[in-house]
Design a protein around this motif. Sequence first.
Motif, PDB file in Angstrom:
ATOM      1  N   TYR A 192       8.399  53.512  36.418  1.00 46.06           N
ATOM      2  CA  TYR A 192       9.856  53.613  36.556  1.00 46.06           C
ATOM      3  C   TYR A 192      10.641  53.229  35.304  1.00 46.06           C
ATOM      4  N   GLY A 193       9.962  52.858  34.230  1.00 35.87           N
ATOM      5  CA  GLY A 193      10.681  52.545  32.998  1.00 35.87           C
ATOM      6  C   GLY A 193      11.449  53.753  32.491  1.00 35.87           C
ATOM      7  N   THR A 194      12.621  53.515  31.934  1.00 33.29           N
ATOM      8  CA  THR A 194      13.459  54.613  31.447  1.00 33.29           C
ATOM      9  C   THR A 194      13.184  54.894  29.968  1.00 33.29           C
ATOM     10  N   GLU A 195      13.712  56.003  29.515  1.00 28.62           N
ATOM     11  CA  GLU A 195      13.525  56.378  28.109  1.00 28.62           C
ATOM     12  C   GLU A 195      14.136  55.330  27.187  1.00 28.62           C
ATOM     13  N   ASP A 196      15.282  54.790  27.571  1.00 33.04           N
ATOM     14  CA  ASP A 196      15.932  53.763  26.756  1.00 33.04           C
ATOM     15  C   ASP A 196      15.119  52.474  26.684  1.00 33.04           C
ATOM     16  N   GLN A 197      14.287  52.259  27.678  1.00 31.63           N
ATOM     17  CA  GLN A 197      13.483  51.038  27.735  1.00 31.63           C
ATOM     18  C   GLN A 197      12.112  51.203  27.074  1.00 31.63           C
ATOM     19  N   PHE A 198      11.785  52.405  26.655  1.00 33.06           N
ATOM     20  CA  PHE A 198      10.431  52.736  26.221  1.00 33.06           C
ATOM     21  C   PHE A 198       9.897  51.803  25.139  1.00 33.06           C
ATOM     22  N   THR A 199      10.652  51.563  24.098  1.00 32.99           N
ATOM     23  CA  THR A 199      10.179  50.744  22.979  1.00 32.99           C
ATOM     24  C   THR A 199       9.847  49.329  23.430  1.00 32.99           C
ATOM     25  N   LEU A 200      10.739  48.745  24.222  1.00 32.56           N
ATOM     26  CA  LEU A 200      10.509  47.383  24.705  1.00 32.56           C
ATOM     27  C   LEU A 200       9.336  47.341  25.682  1.00 32.56           C
ATOM     28  N   ILE A 201       9.204  48.377  26.481  1.00 36.39           N
ATOM     29  CA  ILE A 201       8.075  48.453  27.409  1.00 36.39           C
ATOM     30  C   ILE A 201       6.758  48.448  26.638  1.00 36.39           C
ATOM     31  N   GLU A 202       6.682  49.249  25.602  1.00 31.04           N
ATOM     32  CA  GLU A 202       5.463  49.315  24.787  1.00 31.04           C
ATOM     33  C   GLU A 202       5.143  47.956  24.174  1.00 31.04           C
ATOM     34  N   THR A 203       6.169  47.266  23.698  1.00 31.01           N
ATOM     35  CA  THR A 203       5.966  45.958  23.074  1.00 31.01           C
ATOM     36  C   THR A 203       5.461  44.933  24.079  1.00 31.01           C
ATOM     37  N   ARG A 204       6.130  44.886  25.249  1.00 31.08           N
ATOM     38  CA  ARG A 204       5.739  43.903  26.265  1.00 31.08           C
ATOM     39  C   ARG A 204       4.344  44.175  26.803  1.00 31.08           C
ATOM     40  N   ILE A 205       4.029  45.432  27.050  1.00 35.28           N
ATOM     41  CA  ILE A 205       2.724  45.775  27.603  1.00 35.28           C
ATOM     42  C   ILE A 205       1.612  45.492  26.589  1.00 35.28           C
ATOM     43  N   LYS A 206       1.881  45.743  25.325  1.00 32.51           N
ATOM     44  CA  LYS A 206       0.879  45.465  24.295  1.00 32.51           C
ATOM     45  C   LYS A 206       0.550  43.982  24.253  1.00 32.51           C
ATOM     46  N   ARG A 207       1.574  43.138  24.368  1.00 35.44           N
ATOM     47  CA  ARG A 207       1.347  41.695  24.377  1.00 35.44           C
ATOM     48  C   ARG A 207       0.545  41.265  25.607  1.00 35.44           C
ATOM     49  N   ALA A 208       0.910  41.831  26.758  1.00 37.69           N
ATOM     50  CA  ALA A 208       0.195  41.497  27.985  1.00 37.69           C
ATOM     51  C   ALA A 208      -1.252  41.985  27.925  1.00 37.69           C
ATOM     52  N   GLN A 209      -1.459  43.122  27.272  1.00 39.18           N
ATOM     53  CA  GLN A 209      -2.813  43.659  27.141  1.00 39.18           C
ATOM     54  C   GLN A 209      -3.703  42.706  26.351  1.00 39.18           C
ATOM     55  N   GLU A 210      -3.173  42.134  25.296  1.00 40.37           N
ATOM     56  CA  GLU A 210      -3.953  41.179  24.507  1.00 40.37           C
ATOM     57  C   GLU A 210      -4.331  39.965  25.349  1.00 40.37           C
ATOM     58  N   TRP A 211      -3.381  39.523  26.169  1.00 45.35           N
ATOM     59  CA  TRP A 211      -3.664  38.387  27.051  1.00 45.35           C
ATOM     60  C   TRP A 211      -4.770  38.744  28.040  1.00 45.35           C
ATOM     61  N   LEU A 212      -4.695  39.937  28.630  1.00 47.13           N
ATOM     62  CA  LEU A 212      -5.698  40.379  29.590  1.00 47.13           C
ATOM     63  C   LEU A 212      -7.075  40.519  28.942  1.00 47.13           C
ATOM     64  N   LEU A 213      -7.099  40.999  27.710  1.00 48.83           N
ATOM     65  CA  LEU A 213      -8.374  41.155  27.004  1.00 48.83           C
ATOM     66  C   LEU A 213      -9.025  39.813  26.707  1.00 48.83           C
ATOM     67  N   ASN A 214      -8.210  38.800  26.468  1.00 47.64           N
ATOM     68  CA  ASN A 214      -8.735  37.474  26.125  1.00 47.64           C
ATOM     69  C   ASN A 214      -8.984  36.587  27.340  1.00 47.64           C
ATOM     70  N   LEU A 215      -8.548  37.051  28.512  1.00 45.47           N
ATOM     71  CA  LEU A 215      -8.680  36.258  29.724  1.00 45.47           C
ATOM     72  C   LEU A 215     -10.145  36.063  30.114  1.00 45.47           C
ATOM     73  N   LYS A 216     -10.497  34.849  30.499  1.00 46.95           N
ATOM     74  CA  LYS A 216     -11.817  34.534  31.029  1.00 46.95           C
ATOM     75  C   LYS A 216     -11.639  34.261  32.521  1.00 46.95           C
ATOM     76  N   PRO A 217     -11.882  35.250  33.362  1.00 45.62           N
ATOM     77  CA  PRO A 217     -11.580  35.129  34.791  1.00 45.62           C
ATOM     78  C   PRO A 217     -12.331  33.996  35.476  1.00 45.62           C
ATOM     79  N   ASP A 218     -11.627  33.317  36.389  1.00 39.70           N
ATOM     80  CA  ASP A 218     -12.220  32.229  37.156  1.00 39.70           C
ATOM     81  C   ASP A 218     -12.458  32.596  38.614  1.00 39.70           C
ATOM     82  N   SER A 219     -11.882  33.703  39.053  1.00 38.19           N
ATOM     83  CA  SER A 219     -11.964  34.072  40.465  1.00 38.19           C
ATOM     84  C   SER A 219     -12.187  35.572  40.601  1.00 38.19           C
ATOM     85  N   THR A 220     -12.567  35.982  41.787  1.00 36.99           N
ATOM     86  CA  THR A 220     -12.731  37.410  42.071  1.00 36.99           C
ATOM     87  C   THR A 220     -11.394  38.122  41.923  1.00 36.99           C
ATOM     88  N   GLU A 221     -10.326  37.470  42.349  1.00 35.47           N
ATOM     89  CA  GLU A 221      -8.984  38.049  42.223  1.00 35.47           C
ATOM     90  C   GLU A 221      -8.680  38.385  40.764  1.00 35.47           C
TER      91      GLU A 221
END
Length: 341
Positions: A178-207
């Motif tokens: 649902y992100g809009t065209e005007d939000q695209f740049t910020l969406i890309e930036t935020r998701i890229k940061r979250a992706q790095e966090w997810l890649l570095n995450l060491k899961p502790d639970s099945t969830e």
Amino acid sequence: MGRSLIGTLLFYLICNLSPSLLAGDNTVSPSAIKTAIQRSIPLIEKASAGSARERKCFTCHNQAMAVFVLAEAKKRDFTIDEANFQLQVDHTAAHLKRGLKNYISGKGQGGGPDTASYALWALELADYKPNTITSAVTGYLLERNKDKVHWIRNSTRPPSMSSDTNTNYFVIRALKTYGTEDQFTLIETRIKRAQEWLLNLKPDSTEERAFQLRSFLYLDVEESIVKTAIRELIQLQNEDGGWSQLPSMKSDAYATGTVLVALLRSGQFPADHSVIVRGITYLIDSQLPDGSWHVVSRAKPFQTYFETGYPHEKDQFISVTAGSWATVALLLMLPETKSLR
């Protein structure tokens, strides 16, 4: 050994085999799957209708999860209550609309990014078109935790709100949908940061493992990383075929359902893969005679208790969530016959 004795032994073995495995060693009987689904759907519909009747607010466990189940059921020609399905979509949209001013101001609603992203997920599943409400909600999500590397869950209510992994998956999905065209740049930036966090995450639970994998499937990550996440999830499968929320716990429908949906959505497993067969068999065999699954709540209550119509009293909210994930896992074993569009 006489023939009569051999016959008696064969009869005993057949009668004590799981009915879900009678179709063969590497398959699950389609009729067993369909029966389990047909027994579950009316309870989920009853709970969603009961929640909408008792509370004006949107709930993840009764609106989003119900839409999740019913949308997948519609694609496979299962009979559902169409009026109730639309009621859940309208209830969700109305909840967001009531909070429109707060979304525009960056305050959001109760439940923070979890409520906002789950609600947009429910609308997405119903093919709800973008509008000023959805863009206001994505704008809020972009502002939320903007000083952090990733999005932070609003509260801790295990298992479904025990990790930021779950929150980030649904927020990323909402922004991509649902992100809009005007939000695209910020969406890309935020998701890229979250992706790095997810890649570095060491899961502790099945969830964490299940939603880390689901996030990877939405993001541009290397195939080897996806395969490693899948392998680690498979290694957690218990002898009974199910998965448990934590290593110290027994298998249950919530953990098993979320893992199976993640694995089936990955596109890496055919329906007759032994891992999938064992997991689906566990779900069918653990379904109760009334069509529900019972999971004991680990979350501390913070809202006034109310009945929705799903069994298990004060365990009903996590149980209906577990039942929904389990039902979708079963639905994904069957081919789609039509599109919602």
